[in-house]
Write a protein that holds these residues in place. Structure first.
Motif, short mmCIF file in Angstrom:
data_model
loop_
_atom_site.label_atom_id
_atom_site.label_comp_id
_atom_site.label_asym_id
_atom_site.label_seq_id
_atom_site.Cartn_x
_atom_site.Cartn_y
_atom_site.Cartn_z
N THR A 201 -1.88 4.34 9.36
CA THR A 201 -1.55 3.23 8.47
C THR A 201 -1.18 1.96 9.24
O THR A 201 -1.10 0.88 8.64
CB THR A 201 -0.39 3.62 7.53
OG1 THR A 201 0.70 4.13 8.32
CG2 THR A 201 -0.84 4.68 6.55
N LEU A 251 -8.53 1.89 4.87
CA LEU A 251 -7.92 2.24 3.58
C LEU A 251 -8.98 2.50 2.52
O LEU A 251 -8.86 3.44 1.72
CB LEU A 251 -6.98 1.12 3.13
CG LEU A 251 -5.69 0.96 3.94
CD1 LEU A 251 -4.91 -0.27 3.48
CD2 LEU A 251 -4.81 2.21 3.82
N LYS A 279 -4.06 -0.91 -2.08
CA LYS A 279 -3.05 0.10 -1.75
C LYS A 279 -2.71 0.95 -2.97
O LYS A 279 -2.42 2.15 -2.82
CB LYS A 279 -1.81 -0.59 -1.19
CG LYS A 279 -2.04 -1.19 0.20
CD LYS A 279 -0.81 -1.90 0.73
CE LYS A 279 -1.08 -2.49 2.11
NZ LYS A 279 0.11 -3.17 2.67
#
Length: 336
Positions: A201, A251, A279
């Motif tokens: 991340t 992501l 997200k």
């Protein structure tokens, strides 16, 4: 042209796979999509699977093996929760199979110091460890890995490209032993993983020690916190461009893998939603994907006696095979 993958799927019973992990902490999504899912796929196709819990190898780059017993059991739980079936796979602990480790001695005689020094994977691991000195275990790690592979006469080893030099040492050991003492070992093939590399991340390599990995054992809230802190960029439009926008694309890829979809489609759906929408999609996708795995894992952790039985049964089978192989090695070398 027929590929190795084609051959495996055409006749899975002709192949025996050896693979494994070091018990240094919880497995994460990088492990799952990089190796675990493939192990389960090959097991379900009918390939015989050996899974090594490499507890001795914890000491290759650290001074002590903290909480080792707990990490070993947790690693077994991660595998079972992901779909590895102990009735079809042999899950065993390195330190519980002494004959496997005895193979190191004759195997070391087949490899030169110069060949070990040239191994690029060892060089990279030494550099990454930040150590001023190198232990003998780290230096000879590729030969230890050759023993891991050859003790059960595995002929197929799933690896990433960065592990190919280690695999080549195992092939070298098998060829030299067969040439010197007679045919005994298959020369194992490397089954290259087609799984995309997932970054952590923070945009760096996903790693247990860096705190940037989404653990299979994590909670939904822990997952959400990690993803909220994930590195993105200032462009509000979300696109899948691994070279130009690696953090955003990582992501997007994570969400796509969890949804079983093409990452370009996922990115197009988010569009101008920006990093907040990205997200949110990733968090929902990951938590939904991991929900059944985490539920199964929680059940397994509540029954540690079962995890220990799985290991005991795997250790017993691995010991029987290792003892037989060591006897064959001694006989071939005229040592009996």
């Amino acid at each position: 042209m027929e590929t190795l993958e084609d051959r495996v799927l055409a006749d899975p019973s002709a192949f025996r796979i050896m693979t494994g992990d070091r018990p240094t902490g919880p497995l994460h999504l990088g492990h799952y999509f990089g190796t675990l899912a493939n192990r389960v796929r090959l097991q379900d196709a009918g390939v015989e699977l050996f899974v090594l819990i490499a507890d001795y190898q914890v000491l290759t780059d650290r001074d002590v093996a903290d909480h080792l017993g707990e990490h070993v059991e947790n690693l077994v739980a991660d595998h079972l929760a992901a779909g590895v079936d102990p009735s079809r796979a042999t899950i065993y602990r390195h330190s519980a199979v002494p004959a496997l480790n005895q193979l190191m001695l004759p195997f070391l005689s087949l490899v030169s110091v110069a060949e070990l020094q040239r191994n690029p994977t060892v060089k990279e691991e030494i550099a990454a460890s930040g150590r001023a000195t190198v232990s003998g275990l780290m230096f000879t790690y590729p030969v230890h890995q050759a023993a891991d592979i050859l003790f059960c006469k595995a002929n197929l080893v799933p690896v990433g490209r960065d592990q190919l030099p280690h695999q080549e040492i195992a092939r070298l050991v098998a060829r030299r032993f067969n040439e010197r003492y007679g045919p005994l070992f298959p020369v194992p093939d490397a089954l290259l993983s087609s799984a995309p590399l997932l970054l952590g991340t923070d945009g760096r390599k996903m790693s247990k020690s860096r705190g940037n990995a989404i653990a299979l054992s994590g909670t939904p809230d822990e997952t959400a916190r990690l993803i909220r802190r994930a590195v993105t960029d200032s462009d509000r439009h979300i696109a899948y461009d691994p070279d130009g926008r690696p953090e955003v694309s990582n992501l997007v890829l994570l969400a796509a893998l969890c949804q079983g979809r093409d990452p370009h489609e996922v990115a197009a759906e988010i569009g101008d939603g920006g990093s907040a929408a990205l997200k949110r999609v990733v968090t929902e996708s990951v938590n939904e994907f991991l929900r059944p795995i985490r539920a199964r894992r929680a059940e397994l952790i509540d029954d540690r006696a079962h995890l220990r039985r799985v290991l005991e049964e795997g250790n017993a089978r691995a010991n029987a095979i290792a003892d037989e192989t060591l006897d064959e090695v001694r006989a071939a070398m005229g040592a009996l």
